[in-house]
Design an enzyme around this catalytic site. Structure first.
Site, PDB file in Angstrom:
ATOM      1  CE  LYS A  80     -13.569  24.456  44.385  1.00  0.00           C
ATOM      2  NZ  LYS A  80     -12.833  25.735  44.458  1.00  0.00           N
ATOM      3  CB  SER A 155     -15.036  28.473  42.344  1.00  0.00           C
ATOM      4  OG  SER A 155     -13.877  27.996  43.028  1.00  0.00           O
ATOM      5  CB  SER A 179     -12.507  29.852  45.186  1.00  0.00           C
ATOM      6  OG  SER A 179     -12.903  30.320  43.929  1.00  0.00           O
TER       7      SER A 179
END
Ligand code: GLN
Length: 487
Positions: A80, A155, A179
């Site tokens: 990420k 997210s 997330s």
């Protein structure tokens, strides 16, 4: 090659050990797949090809010398883009960090590199991990691999989409209010948030420090368990890191769960579920019964407050954490300021997107004198009350189950105009962050449009082994995890 990329991380690892393929070939295959399909998905902000191939080379050298490989060595992974990897840009999908180059490795990243896991690229996310659909990225939206018109969840949408589309076998995400679990659920894969303190956040761009936790994405429970083994452990660089030995979660995956008590969270199954999710939930309960577990209805009476509590605490913490992006120390600086104050204001106004600004303002308000007691302090007290609901529940049951989300992935754009509707997407996931407990989302079926449904399982703090065990038993009772997005 695609056949191999579709295999689980543990199978890919075996193929490397058996010399069916070299690590360079496998990493190259992953990079090639990203290059051929990522225009459609938008899962990656940047590729880290050189680092990945260099790591793969080291794996091949070890294999050639007949040396033993560390766990998951050679298996391609997406990171990420809010975690530092030296030399790569870490943007948090924000304009304010568009050209920020990681000066050091996050602890998790270092652990991946130590285990010779090739990091193929930096995965797209909602700006500063704020969002539930990945539509808040300042650069591009992520599309759901099962249906490109739908959101992947956020997210960590890029991380989830990359694993779901077999661009990578593994990914790391961060979970502040859901997330990891929400995008795992929307993309039909496994996503897990560990106990607060299990995984170091050193080198993770902080959003809300009392809630943030890094965790694994994979297509199987075993892969997720293995990846957590790699990244967990004490780290003196993170003051919230727990001084506990790294566990082996894989050895207890297949333990019998006969007689285990599984609680169904009443408040999360009684109303507001889409009919398909409701059906999947009923079928999950039947699965656990057939595995010999005892099903108990559990009430978490204060769960309904969790979204309110979260949006005070998370915004308060982010307003403080994001104060460092001031145009001086990191990232974007406006070229047009006439004085210092204008430089701060314009740099931040130009660098942050609308959702981030909304949160900074909400958080600053909640912390301001006169409102602190009414909002922030009250939210802290209520966080304790929610945590106590969980403690009480876990005195009666071993694990709690619920849908990960009341609905499946929605259309791109469907909730962007209505922040409250977007916030409600996290109704089932947020409370695990408030209580600091481990939680996972695993595939649990499909809706009438063929979109994946996720089952969330939660267990008490530091019982990850049990969480993986309960998840594995469910996974192996179905073939949902074998069905892959057709892209
Ligand atoms: N969707 C939640 C939010 O926007 C959770 C985000 C997260 O876990 N990083 O705050």
């Amino acid at each position: 090659m695609l056949e191999l990329l579709k295999k689980s991380a543990m199978e890919q690892s075996r193929a490397l050990k058996n010399k069916e393929i070299s690590a360079i070939e496998l990493t190259q295959a992953s990079l090639d797949r990203i290059k051929s399909i990522d225009d459609k998905l938008g899962a990656f902000n940047s590729l880290t090809e050189e680092t990945a191939l260099e790591t793969a080379k080291q794996v091949d050298e070890k294999i050639a010398k007949g040396e033993e490989l560390p766990l998951l060595a050679g298996v391609p992974l997406a990171l990420k883009d809010n975690m530092n990897l030296i030399g790569s840009k870490t943007t948090a999908s924000s304009k304010i960090l568009e050209n920020f180059v990681s000066p050091y490795n996050a602890t998790t990243t270092q652990k991946l590199l130590d285990n010779l896991i090739p990091i193929v690229g930096k995965a797209n996310l909602d700006e500063f991990a704020m969002g539930s659909s990945n539509e808040n990225s300042a650069f591009k939206k992520v599309h759901n691999p099962w249906n490109l018109n739908k959101v992947p969840g956020g997210s960590s949408g890029g991380s989830a989409a990359s694993v779901s589309s077999c661009e990578a076998a593994l990914a790391l995400g961060s979970d502040t209010g859901g997330s990891i679990r929400l995008p795992a659920s929307f993309c039909g894969i496994v996503g897990m948030k560990p106990t607060y303190g299990k995984v170091s956040r050193y080198g993770l761009i902080a959003f809300a420090s009392s809630l943030d936790q890094i965790g694994p994405f994979a297509r199987t429970v075993e892969d997720a368990a293995a990846l957590l083994e790699v990244i967990s452990g004490y780290d003196p660089h993170d003051s919230t890191s727990l001084k506990l030995p790294v566990e082996n979660y894989r050895e207890s995956l297949n333990n019998d769960i006969k007689g285990m008590k599984i609680g169904v969270i009443k408040e999360l199954v009684s109303e507001g579920l889409s009919p398909d999710v409701e059906k999947a939930m009923k079928s999950a309960i039947e699965t656990y019964k057939s595995l010999g577990a005892e099903i108990v209805e559990i009430s978490l009476p204060n769960l309904k407050h969790s979204i309110g509590i979260y949006y005070i605490l998370a915004t308060a913490e982010c307003s403080s954490n994001l104060a460092r992006f001031d145009g001086v120390r990191y990232g974007h600086r406006t070229p047009e300021a006439k004085n210092l104050l204008e430089m701060y204001c314009k740099s931040r106004a130009e660098g942050f997107g609308p959702e981030v600004k909304r949160r900074i303002m909400l958080g600053t308000y909640a912390l301001s004198s006169g409102y602190y007691d009414a909002y922030y302090k009250k939210a802290l007290q209520m966080r304790r009350v929610v945590t106590e609901d969980f403690l009480k529940a876990f005195s009666q049951v071993d694990a709690l189950i619920s849908p990960t989300c009341p609905n499946t992935a929605f259309d791109l754009g469907a909730r962007t105009e209505d922040p409250l509707a977007m916030y409600l997407t996290d109704i089932a996931t947020i409370s695990a962050n408030l209580a600091g407990i481990p939680a996972i989302s695993i595939p649990a079926g499909f809706d009438s449009e063929g979109m994946p449904i996720g089952l969330q399982i939660m267990t008490p703090q530091l019982t990850e082994a049990k969480l993986f065990n309960v998840s594995y038993k469910f996974e192996q009772a179905h073939d949902y995890y074998k069905q892959l997005a057709n892209i």
